[in-house]
Design a protein around this motif. Sequence first.
Motif, PDB file in Angstrom:
ATOM      1  N   SER A 176       0.820  -1.211   0.000  1.00 58.68           N
ATOM      2  CA  SER A 176       0.000   0.000   0.000  1.00 58.68           C
ATOM      3  C   SER A 176       0.850   1.257   0.000  1.00 58.68           C
ATOM      4  CB  SER A 176      -0.940   0.000   1.207  1.00 58.68           C
ATOM      5  OG  SER A 176      -0.197   0.001   2.424  1.00 58.68           O
ATOM      6  N   ASN A 177       1.982   1.233   0.716  1.00 60.06           N
ATOM      7  CA  ASN A 177       2.846   2.417   0.780  1.00 60.06           C
ATOM      8  C   ASN A 177       3.663   2.611  -0.491  1.00 60.06           C
ATOM      9  OD1 ASN A 177       2.985   3.881   3.613  1.00 60.06           O
ATOM     10  ND2 ASN A 177       2.646   1.708   4.036  1.00 60.06           N
ATOM     11  N   VAL A 178       3.969   1.520  -1.180  1.00 58.65           N
ATOM     12  CA  VAL A 178       4.678   1.637  -2.448  1.00 58.65           C
ATOM     13  C   VAL A 178       3.727   2.126  -3.534  1.00 58.65           C
ATOM     14  CG1 VAL A 178       5.824   0.331  -4.288  1.00 58.65           C
ATOM     15  CG2 VAL A 178       6.447  -0.072  -1.900  1.00 58.65           C
ATOM     16  N   GLN A 179       2.531   1.572  -3.571  1.00 56.64           N
ATOM     17  CA  GLN A 179       1.577   1.901  -4.628  1.00 56.64           C
ATOM     18  C   GLN A 179       1.077   3.333  -4.571  1.00 56.64           C
ATOM     19  OE1 GLN A 179      -1.389  -1.179  -4.119  1.00 56.64           O
ATOM     20  NE2 GLN A 179      -0.293  -2.619  -5.463  1.00 56.64           N
ATOM     21  N   LYS A 180       1.027   3.932  -3.402  1.00 54.54           N
ATOM     22  CA  LYS A 180       0.481   5.279  -3.301  1.00 54.54           C
ATOM     23  C   LYS A 180       1.384   6.344  -3.933  1.00 54.54           C
ATOM     24  CE  LYS A 180       2.187   6.630   1.298  1.00 54.54           C
ATOM     25  NZ  LYS A 180       1.771   6.975   2.681  1.00 54.54           N
ATOM     26  N   HIS A 181       2.632   5.984  -4.233  1.00 56.19           N
ATOM     27  CA  HIS A 181       3.538   6.948  -4.854  1.00 56.19           C
ATOM     28  C   HIS A 181       3.492   6.885  -6.379  1.00 56.19           C
ATOM     29  CE1 HIS A 181       5.239   8.284  -1.099  1.00 56.19           C
ATOM     30  NE2 HIS A 181       5.445   7.033  -0.736  1.00 56.19           N
ATOM     31  N   LYS A 182       2.636   6.005  -6.927  1.00 56.92           N
ATOM     32  CA  LYS A 182       2.336   5.972  -8.364  1.00 56.92           C
ATOM     33  C   LYS A 182       3.595   5.880  -9.232  1.00 56.92           C
ATOM     34  CE  LYS A 182      -1.960   8.546  -7.742  1.00 56.92           C
ATOM     35  NZ  LYS A 182      -2.782   7.335  -7.725  1.00 56.92           N
ATOM     36  N   LEU A 183       4.404   4.869  -8.931  1.00 56.53           N
ATOM     37  CA  LEU A 183       5.568   4.600  -9.780  1.00 56.53           C
ATOM     38  C   LEU A 183       5.107   3.910 -11.060  1.00 56.53           C
ATOM     39  CD1 LEU A 183       7.978   3.082  -7.092  1.00 56.53           C
ATOM     40  CD2 LEU A 183       7.781   5.469  -7.778  1.00 56.53           C
TER      41      LEU A 183
END
Length: 535
Positions: free
Chosen positions: A19-26
Amino acid sequence: MKQTFKTNEVEEMLSFIRSNVQKHKLKKSEENRALLMSEETLVTMLEHTTGEEITLEVRYFAGNMTIRMSAKGDPFDPVADTNDDPMHAALMKSFASDIHIKSSKGVNSISITAFKSRYLLLYKLILAGALSIALSLLLKAVCSPSICQWISVQIMTTGKTLFMNCLNMLIPPLVFFSIASAIVSFGDRSQLGRIGGKTMALYAFTTVCATAIGFILVELIKPYRFGSLELQAINPAQAGVNMSFRDSLMNIFPDNIVAAFLNADTVQIIFLAVIIGLGTASVGTKGKAFQEFITAGNEVFLKLTNALVGFMPLLIFCIIGETLLGGGAGTGMGMPILVGVGVYVLAIVVMIVFYHLLLFVLGKLNPLVFTRKYLPYMLQVVGIGSSSAAIPLNMKVCEEFGIDKKVYSLSIPLGATVNMDGTTIYMAVFGLLLARLYGLPITLSVYFTLTLAILLLSAGAPPVMGSSIICLTALMRTIGLPVEEAVSMVLGVEVIAGLLRTANNAVCDMVGSLVVANQEGLLDKDKYYSNTGKA
């Protein structure tokens, strides 16, 4: 974001990371790599945890994403100490450079560089330049000229000199080990001959074209007509540099191996790297130990150069501060020199367009894909201002573009040493311009002398900022112009010209690598066209 979990809450931990990786929209590929790296590292961490809790933290700052894990346990190596699963071991080994562990007082802390922005160095360079401009203007407003001059010489010049000394120290071994390791890595000697021959032929062709473009644009735009400096030319017979073909050929062969490195003679170092690389490869298994030494040496000096590049913002800070606080170098550029700068910039643009045509015609690749993917890196190269310092960056980009290491480990360092099209254009534009300003009759023999001198000087030019001034000095002597007076007129634009030269050289090196790689079947086109909508 930071949170502590029980060691049996594996799903919750994975969900937290996801969830924390996905929220930065890489980008999807970057996101998948970050998640895979985190999950595999977490598995290894849990295998060596003796406590009941594990703390996870995901940080995102200035384009960098770092994932940290900490838990009680005995010291271990997350890359080497993996389970018996060969797939897991291979994945951890591929992530080795991005995983760092520290063990202290029974607690293991792993830091994972999950994502690193390609713009990070560019951001730092822009910030360093802005701070240097602001500080320099403030100091000039509140301090006397003598104090500003002292700061320029004692602080800014010292910082710049320290950096350039370190870079010059690394250039000879970096060039030697990189080219030698590229040669010994080839199993097929005929393939090496093809790749080396094609690379050198392409570099030679672009250098000749760069010289011609420089001459043509000067004669078309005629910047020497925008003003008169009333300079007195001297007799070409007074030239102090012998640029005969025989002397240039003799200079390739050193009479002392150590002297070639002590004198930082890049042409001789390339010759030594080639013959030692070929000699090591020719003895087969008997030379395995020496081959491993060459490979290790290449890794060591690439690592050191990468570390030095991290201080590049400091160099930009010092260069700008030195120029502004010291009042700049050079005297009386005049309108002809200012127009000459415009001609030089135009020549760089023309050459970059020409490289794209070569990529399309010879490389059979879409040049627009190259432009879109390489532009952020080219902006970084502009800030670097040194072809040598750009070697690690271009090698990294070659990996991302899908170029086989057999090609780029030879073409990039070779290009950074002998493929100096930016310097060639610089000497062609300002050499011809200064000759015209001094009233030197420009005949076919003068053109021939200029062309021969430019080609030889550019091939042997050290791949660092400021080398063009050395080359231009030699060129002025070749055609009999007063060196100090002539060169001083263009010193004021050297910093700007140096940055553009490096960008031009780097683009040519990349295009050359792509063309040769595709012709040799050593280009992964899926990687080249990745994230472009074309397979």
